[in-house]
Structures are given as C-alpha cells and as structure tokens.
Scaffold this motif. Structure first.
Motif, PDB file in Angstrom:
ATOM      1  N   ILE A  27       0.293  -2.798  -8.403  1.00  0.00           N
ATOM      2  CA  ILE A  27       0.547  -1.942  -8.719  1.00  0.00           C
ATOM      3  C   ILE A  27       1.903  -1.181  -7.844  1.00  0.00           C
ATOM      4  CG2 ILE A  27       0.532   1.423  -7.808  1.00  0.00           C
ATOM      5  CD1 ILE A  27      -2.776   0.254  -8.086  1.00  0.00           C
ATOM      6  N   ASP A  41      -0.079   4.198 -13.840  1.00  0.00           N
ATOM      7  CA  ASP A  41      -0.934   4.949 -13.870  1.00  0.00           C
ATOM      8  C   ASP A  41      -1.324   4.759 -15.306  1.00  0.00           C
ATOM      9  OD1 ASP A  41      -0.893   6.008 -11.477  1.00  0.00           O
ATOM     10  OD2 ASP A  41       0.719   7.789 -12.135  1.00  0.00           O
ATOM     11  N   ARG A  78      -2.837   6.760  -9.649  1.00  0.00           N
ATOM     12  CA  ARG A  78      -1.254   6.778  -8.060  1.00  0.00           C
ATOM     13  C   ARG A  78      -2.559   8.425  -7.507  1.00  0.00           C
ATOM     14  NH1 ARG A  78       3.628   3.288  -9.508  1.00  0.00           N
ATOM     15  NH2 ARG A  78       3.772   3.729  -7.305  1.00  0.00           N
ATOM     16  N   GLU A  96       0.663  -0.968   0.160  1.00  0.00           N
ATOM     17  CA  GLU A  96       0.182  -0.196   0.295  1.00  0.00           C
ATOM     18  C   GLU A  96       1.007   1.299   0.047  1.00  0.00           C
ATOM     19  OE1 GLU A  96      -3.284  -0.144   3.209  1.00  0.00           O
ATOM     20  OE2 GLU A  96      -3.534   1.977   3.065  1.00  0.00           O
ATOM     21  N   ALA A 124       2.709   1.332  -3.305  1.00  0.00           N
ATOM     22  CA  ALA A 124       1.788   2.090  -4.534  1.00  0.00           C
ATOM     23  C   ALA A 124       1.394   3.616  -4.573  1.00  0.00           C
ATOM     24  CB  ALA A 124       0.560   0.853  -4.283  1.00  0.00           C
ATOM     25  N   HIS A 125       1.565   4.112  -2.857  1.00  0.00           N
ATOM     26  CA  HIS A 125       1.420   5.694  -2.767  1.00  0.00           C
ATOM     27  C   HIS A 125       2.452   6.222  -3.400  1.00  0.00           C
ATOM     28  CE1 HIS A 125      -3.184   5.671  -1.915  1.00  0.00           C
ATOM     29  NE2 HIS A 125      -2.976   4.599  -1.462  1.00  0.00           N
ATOM     30  N   LEU A 162      -6.058   5.446  -5.723  1.00  0.00           N
ATOM     31  CA  LEU A 162      -5.211   4.661  -6.369  1.00  0.00           C
ATOM     32  C   LEU A 162      -5.758   4.286  -7.680  1.00  0.00           C
ATOM     33  CD1 LEU A 162      -4.059   1.834  -4.012  1.00  0.00           C
ATOM     34  CD2 LEU A 162      -2.368   3.331  -4.748  1.00  0.00           C
ATOM     35  N   VAL A 165      -5.634   2.746 -13.424  1.00  0.00           N
ATOM     36  CA  VAL A 165      -5.105   2.847 -12.606  1.00  0.00           C
ATOM     37  C   VAL A 165      -4.848   4.468 -12.626  1.00  0.00           C
ATOM     38  CG1 VAL A 165      -2.906   2.954 -11.256  1.00  0.00           C
ATOM     39  CG2 VAL A 165      -3.915   0.672 -12.736  1.00  0.00           C
TER      40      VAL A 165
END
Lengths: 123, 123
Positions: free
Chosen positions: B25, B32, B78, A96, A99-100, B65, B76
């Motif tokens: 991801i 993206d 982000r 998580e 992903a960010h 996300l 996607v």
C-alpha cells in the motif's frame, strides 16, 4: 533512569521493560557498565512477576545490549551494529504511516524529532 | 503485487503477510478498492493454512487498511491517520539502532533511503 510500565497497555509488560531500557540506552541515561535493578527488586517495585522481568532481561541479552552474570547481575553492555533485520523492520514501520496517508515529509520530520529526543541531557 | 513469505523466517507468517500488504500500500502497488486474493487462494499459493491468512487479513482490517465483506472479499480501504501508538513504536525502533551505536545521521539517512523506496513506480 526510572523504569516505568503501563499495566493497562496492550503491549506486554516484558516488552515495555525491554523498550524502556533500549530507549534509556539511546538517550544516554544508561551507559556500558551501568547495572539494572535485580529482577526480584524490579518485580517488587513494579508489582509484577519476576519471570516477566527475567524475560525482558533475557531478550536484551540476546539483542546484545545486556550482560548477565551471577556476580554482577544485569549490566548494560552494548554490542555495536544494529540487528540484521532492523532495516526491514524500519521499512515496515515507515510504510505503516505512509499507508495511512502520512506524507513522506511528515514521516521524515517525525524521525528527526524523535532522534532529537535522544540528545537531551540525561537527568 | 506478489505476496511472498519466508517460511524459514522467525517472523510469524501472518505477520509477514500483514507487513507485505502494508508495504504494498505504501509503495502504491495496492490502492483503495484493489482486491486481495481470497484467503483460501492465498493459502494454497503459499502452501500455508488459510487460518494464517485470515489472521493477517483480520489484523489489517483492525488496523483500518482493509475492508472485508462477504460479497467482495478483502479489499484495500485505507483509513487516514497513523495509529496512536505509531510515534512510540518509531521511538523504540530508532532507539534500538542508536543503542547499538548507529549515529543519528546514519539512522536519519536510512529513514530517507527507505522512504524513497515507496516512490518507485509500481511494476
């Protein structure tokens, strides 16, 4: 240890109680044999329903961190070995942050910092 | 990426879908702009209700996300920055392993190993 909950949080109260106990054990504030407050007492102290405390204690029992007996109430009793699904949950939680856009270095550093908080001398 | 779910798991299906996308991801399998399957298509492929897929996609959108538009479907996108409560959730999860007697060294090593899995070249 002080079992504090945030009544305004989106996290369910029972989950907060469970989490605080887990963190208290990890930090050495709660050791094997230490009693937790009775469900009714903790419910009164926190101003919540005692079923909520029961739910938290029941989960901790199923997780192998608490022994609940009629005589002694809820007592910390740790079962060795992290749960089978712990690595998978760790993977999801670290994913998580990645992903960010957090760097792996920062994630690992946060893990180290967090682990150090468990080393502090219990108050 | 292959969105696989375990229908026999105790983890809710929508949560599994959400987790697999987050991990995809993190591993660079989803970037993206990459589209996810339509909710109806994924529901058919997995043999589940499309509301379940909707719930997963909705959560991913709220987490920053995923972008969901009528024209392009789920794509996607982000949003930088781990969620505010991520450090607290990390603390609880690491505490869980420590509470069950895992050493801090082993926990950190597991974190490192897990982070390395995100480095693998996408298939």
């Amino acid at each position: 240890m002080i079992l504090d909950v945030d009544l305004t949080s989106e996290t369910p109260i029972y989950q907060q109680i469970r989490d605080r106990v887990v963190e208290g054990i990890a930090a050495g504030e709660l050791a094997d044999g230490d009693p937790l407050p009775s469900t009714r007492q903790l419910a009164v102290d926190l101003g919540i329903n005692f079923h909520t405390v029961n739910k938290a204690y029941g989960q901790l029992r199923r997780e192998g961190l608490l022994l609940i007996t009629r005589k002694s109430g809820a007592v910390v009793q740790r079962t060795p070995g992290a749960p089978d699904d712990w690595p998978a949950r760790l993977k999801t939680l670290l994913a998580e942050a990645i992903a960010h856009g957090m760097s792996e270095r920062d994630v690992l550093s946060q893990c180290e910092t967090t682990l150090r908080t468990f080393d502090e001398v219990p108050a």
